[in-house]
Design an enzyme around this catalytic site. Structure first.
Site, PDB file in Angstrom:
ATOM      1  N   CYS A 129       0.831  -1.194   0.000  1.00 13.90           N
ATOM      2  CA  CYS A 129       0.000   0.000   0.000  1.00 13.90           C
ATOM      3  C   CYS A 129       0.876   1.258   0.000  1.00 13.90           C
ATOM      4  O   CYS A 129       1.989   1.242  -0.549  1.00 13.90           O
ATOM      5  CB  CYS A 129      -0.989  -0.016   1.158  1.00 13.90           C
ATOM      6  SG  CYS A 129      -2.289   1.228   0.963  1.00 13.90           S
ATOM      7  N   ASP A 198      -3.883   1.154   9.925  1.00 16.86           N
ATOM      8  CA  ASP A 198      -5.045   2.043  10.027  1.00 16.86           C
ATOM      9  C   ASP A 198      -5.568   2.044  11.447  1.00 16.86           C
ATOM     10  O   ASP A 198      -6.035   3.064  11.957  1.00 16.86           O
ATOM     11  CB  ASP A 198      -6.139   1.606   9.055  1.00 16.86           C
ATOM     12  CG  ASP A 198      -5.763   2.041   7.655  1.00 16.86           C
ATOM     13  OD1 ASP A 198      -4.972   1.336   7.005  1.00 16.86           O
ATOM     14  OD2 ASP A 198      -6.211   3.135   7.241  1.00 16.86           O
TER      15      ASP A 198
HETATM   16  C1  RUB Z   1      -4.119   3.195   3.347  1.00 17.21           C
HETATM   17  C2  RUB Z   1      -3.423   2.161   4.175  1.00 17.21           C
HETATM   18  C3  RUB Z   1      -2.105   2.558   4.798  1.00 17.21           C
HETATM   19  C4  RUB Z   1      -2.385   3.024   6.232  1.00 17.21           C
HETATM   20  C5  RUB Z   1      -1.165   3.650   6.869  1.00 17.21           C
HETATM   21  O1  RUB Z   1      -5.421   2.800   2.972  1.00 17.21           O
HETATM   22  O2  RUB Z   1      -3.915   1.084   4.419  1.00 17.21           O
HETATM   23  O3  RUB Z   1      -1.248   1.465   4.853  1.00 17.21           O
HETATM   24  O4  RUB Z   1      -3.420   3.971   6.219  1.00 17.21           O
HETATM   25  O5  RUB Z   1      -0.797   4.810   6.163  1.00 17.21           O
HETATM   26  P1  RUB Z   1      -6.308   3.771   2.057  1.00 17.21           P
HETATM   27  P2  RUB Z   1      -0.041   6.031   6.894  1.00 17.21           P
HETATM   28  O6  RUB Z   1      -5.526   4.065   0.822  1.00 17.21           O
HETATM   29  O7  RUB Z   1      -7.544   2.962   1.795  1.00 17.21           O
HETATM   30  O8  RUB Z   1      -6.596   5.000   2.873  1.00 17.21           O
HETATM   31  O9  RUB Z   1       1.198   5.462   7.493  1.00 17.21           O
HETATM   32  O10 RUB Z   1       0.246   7.004   5.777  1.00 17.21           O
HETATM   33  O11 RUB Z   1      -0.970   6.580   7.904  1.00 17.21           O
END
Ligand code: RUB
Length: 330
Positions: A129, A198
């Site tokens: 991701c 998340d």
């Molecule tokens: C984003 C996702 C990321 C986490 C952590 O999902 O799963 O791995 O949110 O990101 P989506 P961060 O694209 O559905 O929002 O470390 O930037 O908070």
């Protein structure tokens, strides 16, 4: 009660995933709370508090899974509630939102610094991701002169992996994009997996982008370490009280093009956006307060929300008639 159009616009950006990623949506929500406060037109404290609660509710209803969004809004509201006048309430909201945003950005930098120490020269690191916290670790390790390479998974169906690929390449890290389904094929080349979160639950399970738990399984099988990079405002206090994390399900049009969906009218598609990785598959959680084993998540939660949790517990009532006795005197 009318919300500010600017707040509605930020809420829509989050809902449409034009602002995405748990940290970014938390900061956007905090910023929206500040905007809401500054846009308030009246002068009654009660009315202001109702208006702020309404704005908070609009923002938290945009995406259900990332607790960071709720915790950012709660952070501002908990402070605003103590205001003794409307003017003070606006001032408090602005200050709280700015504080949250600053400390959130700082947390991502600290996680990068701490986590980079776990990455060794010559490592191949895989990420899934697009997590700012996970990328902060990989980029910091590289910036410190560690000779590393990375794999970024595509992350279907929304392809957030492409964002990670670009960010890593822009930072100079030699990176290869691979399909999600190729993770087990490549896992033996990988030394460490670093992903974001998340939501982190009280028992140390991590909710992150769909596919994370499959990667964790593959890493576990191959003896590859898996690290989760996360700010502590992604820890969920409600999970101490037994609440489950809602997994967002998104539309079929993210999985298949509209013409295919129109042609195959009876096609049933499900599109969960997140999954849960159990603590057993996680080697460490890297936070801005240090590295912790997944099982220590409850300690962080009690430190941050102990009083609130205790208050909630006093509201729990049990029906004595129906409860089973703990022991029998027969
Ligand atoms: C984003 C996702 C990321 C986490 C952590 O999902 O799963 O791995 O949110 O990101 P989506 P961060 O694209 O559905 O929002 O470390 O930037 O908070």
């Amino acid at each position: 009660m009318k919300a500010s159009p600017k707040v509605l616009k930020i809420a829509q950006l989050i809902r449409d995933m034009r602002v995405r990623g748990a940290g970014r949506i938390a900061r956007a929500a905090a910023y929206a709370m500040k905007v809401a406060a500054l846009e308030y037109q009246g002068s009654s404290l009660d009315d202001y508090l109702t208006y702020m609660r309404h704005s908070a509710q609009i923002l938290t209803s945009t995406r259900p899974t990332a607790v960071s969004l709720h915790n950012a809004v709660r952070y501002v509201m908990n402070k605003v509630r103590r205001a003794s006048s409307c003017e003070e309430g606006v001032e408090i909201a602005v200050k709280a939102a700015d504080n949250f945003i600053d400390s959130s950005l700082n947390a991502v930098r600290i996680i990068g610094e701490i986590g980079s120490r776990l990455i060794e020269d010559g490592d191949t690191v895989l990420t899934h991701c697009n997590s700012s916290a996970a990328l902060s670790i990989i980029k910091t390790a590289y910036r410190k002169g560690k000779n590393i390479v990375a794999y970024a998974t595509e992350t279907r169906p929304k392809f957030q992996g492409l964002l990670s690929y670009r960010e890593l390449v822009d930072a100079g890290v030699p990176t290869t994009l691979i399909p999600d389904s190729a993770v087990r094929y490549f896992i033996r080349d990988v030394d460490k997996v670093v992903v974001g979160a998340d939501t982190v639950t009280a028992n140390g399970a991590v909710v992150n982008k769909i596919g994370t738990s499959l990667i964790a399984l593959a890493a576990y099988e191959a003896g590859v370490k898996l690290y989760v990079a996360t700010e502590t405002y992604k820890f969920s206090p409600a999970t101490i009280l037994g609440e489950l994390v809602e997994i967002e399900e998104r539309g079929a049009e993210e999985v298949l093009p509209t013409y295919t969906l129109l042609k195959l009218t009876n096609l049933k598609v499900r599109n969960p956006a997140f999954d849960v990785t159990p603590p057993e598959y996680i080697d460490a959680i890297i936070t801005e307060r240090g590295i912790i084993p997944p099982k220590a998540a409850a300690l962080i939660l009690l430190e941050d929300y102990g009083t609130e949790v205790a208050e909630e517990l006093t509201k729990v009532t049990i029906d004595l008639e129906e409860s089973t006795p703990l022991y029998s005197t027969d």
